[in-house]
Design a protein around this motif. Structure first.
Motif, PDB file in Angstrom:
ATOM      1  N   ASN A 134      20.755 -16.638 -21.126  1.00  0.00           N
ATOM      2  CA  ASN A 134      21.042 -16.019 -19.749  1.00  0.00           C
ATOM      3  C   ASN A 134      20.501 -14.277 -20.226  1.00  0.00           C
ATOM      4  OD1 ASN A 134      23.969 -16.089 -17.927  1.00  0.00           O
ATOM      5  ND2 ASN A 134      24.122 -13.396 -18.773  1.00  0.00           N
ATOM      6  N   LEU A 135      20.282 -13.991 -18.887  1.00  0.00           N
ATOM      7  CA  LEU A 135      19.301 -13.114 -18.608  1.00  0.00           C
ATOM      8  C   LEU A 135      20.031 -12.080 -17.349  1.00  0.00           C
ATOM      9  CD1 LEU A 135      15.449 -13.589 -17.599  1.00  0.00           C
ATOM     10  CD2 LEU A 135      16.422 -12.574 -19.309  1.00  0.00           C
ATOM     11  N   LYS A 136      20.860 -10.680 -17.405  1.00  0.00           N
ATOM     12  CA  LYS A 136      21.355 -10.036 -16.212  1.00  0.00           C
ATOM     13  C   LYS A 136      20.709  -8.293 -15.703  1.00  0.00           C
ATOM     14  CE  LYS A 136      25.673  -7.409 -17.059  1.00  0.00           C
ATOM     15  NZ  LYS A 136      26.842  -7.554 -17.628  1.00  0.00           N
ATOM     16  N   VAL A 137      21.075  -7.990 -15.069  1.00  0.00           N
ATOM     17  CA  VAL A 137      20.140  -7.332 -14.791  1.00  0.00           C
ATOM     18  C   VAL A 137      21.525  -6.342 -13.957  1.00  0.00           C
ATOM     19  CG1 VAL A 137      18.662  -5.383 -13.078  1.00  0.00           C
ATOM     20  CG2 VAL A 137      17.848  -7.985 -13.821  1.00  0.00           C
ATOM     21  N   ALA A 138      22.066  -5.137 -14.118  1.00  0.00           N
ATOM     22  CA  ALA A 138      22.945  -3.963 -13.788  1.00  0.00           C
ATOM     23  C   ALA A 138      22.245  -3.192 -13.515  1.00  0.00           C
ATOM     24  CB  ALA A 138      23.628  -3.785 -15.065  1.00  0.00           C
ATOM     25  N   TYR A 139      22.675  -2.623 -12.410  1.00  0.00           N
ATOM     26  CA  TYR A 139      22.477  -0.460 -11.801  1.00  0.00           C
ATOM     27  C   TYR A 139      24.203  -0.074 -11.541  1.00  0.00           C
ATOM     28  CZ  TYR A 139      20.337   2.512  -8.823  1.00  0.00           C
ATOM     29  OH  TYR A 139      20.392   4.161  -8.109  1.00  0.00           O
ATOM     30  N   ALA A 140      23.639   0.739 -12.233  1.00  0.00           N
ATOM     31  CA  ALA A 140      25.298   2.071 -12.022  1.00  0.00           C
ATOM     32  C   ALA A 140      24.823   2.895 -10.829  1.00  0.00           C
ATOM     33  CB  ALA A 140      25.193   2.269 -13.046  1.00  0.00           C
ATOM     34  N   ILE A 141      25.165   3.055  -9.737  1.00  0.00           N
ATOM     35  CA  ILE A 141      25.460   3.374  -8.647  1.00  0.00           C
ATOM     36  C   ILE A 141      26.150   4.677  -9.054  1.00  0.00           C
ATOM     37  CG2 ILE A 141      26.299   3.492  -6.507  1.00  0.00           C
ATOM     38  CD1 ILE A 141      26.601   0.498  -6.130  1.00  0.00           C
ATOM     39  N   ASP A 142      26.902   4.672  -9.676  1.00  0.00           N
ATOM     40  CA  ASP A 142      27.103   6.608 -10.263  1.00  0.00           C
ATOM     41  C   ASP A 142      28.564   6.211 -11.671  1.00  0.00           C
ATOM     42  OD1 ASP A 142      30.219   5.445  -9.769  1.00  0.00           O
ATOM     43  OD2 ASP A 142      29.665   6.088  -7.739  1.00  0.00           O
ATOM     44  N   LYS A 143      29.380   6.515 -11.712  1.00  0.00           N
ATOM     45  CA  LYS A 143      29.788   6.480 -13.364  1.00  0.00           C
ATOM     46  C   LYS A 143      30.735   5.753 -13.717  1.00  0.00           C
ATOM     47  CE  LYS A 143      33.452   9.755 -13.115  1.00  0.00           C
ATOM     48  NZ  LYS A 143      33.879  11.688 -13.717  1.00  0.00           N
ATOM     49  N   ASN A 144      30.836   4.639 -12.328  1.00  0.00           N
ATOM     50  CA  ASN A 144      31.922   4.150 -12.005  1.00  0.00           C
ATOM     51  C   ASN A 144      31.788   2.663 -11.809  1.00  0.00           C
ATOM     52  OD1 ASN A 144      33.863   7.277 -10.905  1.00  0.00           O
ATOM     53  ND2 ASN A 144      34.722   5.842 -12.523  1.00  0.00           N
ATOM     54  N   TRP A 145      30.960   2.961 -11.091  1.00  0.00           N
ATOM     55  CA  TRP A 145      30.267   1.109  -9.838  1.00  0.00           C
ATOM     56  C   TRP A 145      28.809   0.346 -11.018  1.00  0.00           C
ATOM     57  CZ3 TRP A 145      33.832  -1.239  -7.517  1.00  0.00           C
ATOM     58  CH2 TRP A 145      35.635  -0.238  -7.256  1.00  0.00           C
ATOM     59  N   SER A 146      28.618  -0.148 -11.200  1.00  0.00           N
ATOM     60  CA  SER A 146      27.997  -0.801 -11.959  1.00  0.00           C
ATOM     61  C   SER A 146      28.007  -2.247 -10.970  1.00  0.00           C
ATOM     62  CB  SER A 146      28.265  -0.354 -12.955  1.00  0.00           C
ATOM     63  OG  SER A 146      26.104  -1.181 -13.605  1.00  0.00           O
ATOM     64  N   PRO A 147      27.471  -2.729  -9.823  1.00  0.00           N
ATOM     65  CA  PRO A 147      26.946  -4.101  -9.650  1.00  0.00           C
ATOM     66  C   PRO A 147      26.039  -5.057 -10.450  1.00  0.00           C
ATOM     67  CG  PRO A 147      25.900  -2.628  -7.741  1.00  0.00           C
ATOM     68  CD  PRO A 147      27.026  -1.994  -9.086  1.00  0.00           C
ATOM     69  N   TYR A 148      25.811  -5.929 -11.241  1.00  0.00           N
ATOM     70  CA  TYR A 148      24.963  -7.082 -11.389  1.00  0.00           C
ATOM     71  C   TYR A 148      25.406  -8.326 -11.009  1.00  0.00           C
ATOM     72  CZ  TYR A 148      29.334  -8.539 -13.500  1.00  0.00           C
ATOM     73  OH  TYR A 148      30.214  -9.087 -13.827  1.00  0.00           O
ATOM     74  N   VAL A 149      23.983  -8.186 -11.517  1.00  0.00           N
ATOM     75  CA  VAL A 149      23.228 -10.103 -11.457  1.00  0.00           C
ATOM     76  C   VAL A 149      23.264 -10.654 -12.412  1.00  0.00           C
ATOM     77  CG1 VAL A 149      22.990  -9.913  -8.991  1.00  0.00           C
ATOM     78  CG2 VAL A 149      21.226  -9.755 -10.267  1.00  0.00           C
ATOM     79  N   GLU A 150      23.236 -12.376 -12.999  1.00  0.00           N
ATOM     80  CA  GLU A 150      22.491 -12.390 -13.988  1.00  0.00           C
ATOM     81  C   GLU A 150      22.050 -14.238 -13.227  1.00  0.00           C
ATOM     82  OE1 GLU A 150      25.969 -13.471 -17.090  1.00  0.00           O
ATOM     83  OE2 GLU A 150      26.796 -11.481 -16.704  1.00  0.00           O
ATOM     84  N   ILE A 151      20.678 -14.681 -13.957  1.00  0.00           N
ATOM     85  CA  ILE A 151      20.935 -16.147 -14.912  1.00  0.00           C
ATOM     86  C   ILE A 151      20.749 -16.518 -15.976  1.00  0.00           C
ATOM     87  CG2 ILE A 151      18.012 -15.531 -13.972  1.00  0.00           C
ATOM     88  CD1 ILE A 151      17.511 -17.759 -12.470  1.00  0.00           C
ATOM     89  N   GLY A 152      21.885 -17.894 -15.659  1.00  0.00           N
ATOM     90  CA  GLY A 152      21.651 -18.853 -17.052  1.00  0.00           C
ATOM     91  C   GLY A 152      20.860 -19.856 -17.433  1.00  0.00           C
ATOM     92  N   ASN A 153      20.884 -20.423 -18.566  1.00  0.00           N
ATOM     93  CA  ASN A 153      20.871 -21.936 -18.233  1.00  0.00           C
ATOM     94  C   ASN A 153      21.667 -22.943 -19.461  1.00  0.00           C
ATOM     95  OD1 ASN A 153      19.147 -23.879 -20.311  1.00  0.00           O
ATOM     96  ND2 ASN A 153      17.621 -24.274 -18.263  1.00  0.00           N
TER      97      ASN A 153
END
Length: 228
Positions: A187-206
């Protein structure tokens, strides 16, 4: 637990500002490209100032004639609760023993586990976890199951970005993949912290498709976390 009840419980927990410590809400959608399965989960975790933590999770899956469509006639897909304790050795090393209880309509899974977390001080971290999964069937005619699960997370934090790779190896007392007792996941995950509270992310796994053959499939995930 229905989706409406889960949202109500989550709202109550999220509003409990009297709980000093760290809290996190995680909403996530999963899609498996071979089996065409759509799954969703609502997850809440809190760790008190004394390093005792707990979590609750409600899981759902699409159903009906259009089960391959996201959010279609959501049915309960189990629920999970956990309790844990974080023991900090130093700023670069900690241990978390935990107990998870995963409940489904036909069985219950007990998951005692131990995680070791390390940080190298340059944004790189490595987490290792051993978990023992013991499944008790509600139907006494069915055999209980046991599995040893090993997780490795290797991650890198750079400014607001986080990149993480997770490898899973499972060995069970019954066939779980390709007519064998062993299975694995990437599994690979990439997350981005918009601020100290919110963090969207995407993942792709096998992941595996069936216990009967060696077919593999991609698992796509999208979600967000709210920390406070």
């Amino acid at each position: 637990m229905t989706l409406k009840k889960s949202i109500c419980v989550l709202s109550i927990l999220a509003s409990c500002n009297v709980m000093a410590g760290e809290s996190l809400i995680d909403l996530r959608h999963d899609y498996f490209d071979d089996s065409k399965v759509n799954r969703d989960r609502i997850f809440f975790t809190h760790r008190f100032d004394n390093n005792v933590g707990f979590s609750v999770e409600a899981k759902y899956k699409s159903s009906g004639e259009d089960a391959n469509e996201p959010f279609n006639e959501l049915d309960s897909n189990g629920s999970e609760v956990s309790i844990s304790y974080r023991y900090i050795v130093n700023p670069y090393l900690y241990f978390i023993p935990a107990m998870h209880l995963d409940s489904y309509s036909g069985f219950t899974v007990y998951k005692p586990n131990l995680l070791m977390g390390t940080s190298f001080g340059n944004g790189v971290y490595l987490n290792l976890r051993y978990r023992y999964d013991y499944t008790i069937q509600n139907n006494e005619a069915l055999d209980n199951k046991a599995a040893n699960r090993y997780d490795t997370w290797l991650g890198y934090k750079f400014n607001a970005w986080k990149f993480e790779y997770n490898f899973v190896y499972i060995h069970s007392n019954t066939d779980i993949y390709d007519n064998s007792h062993s299975d694995y996941e990437h599994n690979l995950k990439v997350a981005y912290a918009i601020d100290k509270n919110w963090s969207p992310y995407v993942e792709i796994g096998n992941t595996s498709v069936s216990k009967l053959n060696d077919d593999r499939q991609s698992r796509f995930r999208i979600g967000f976390q709210y920390a406070y």
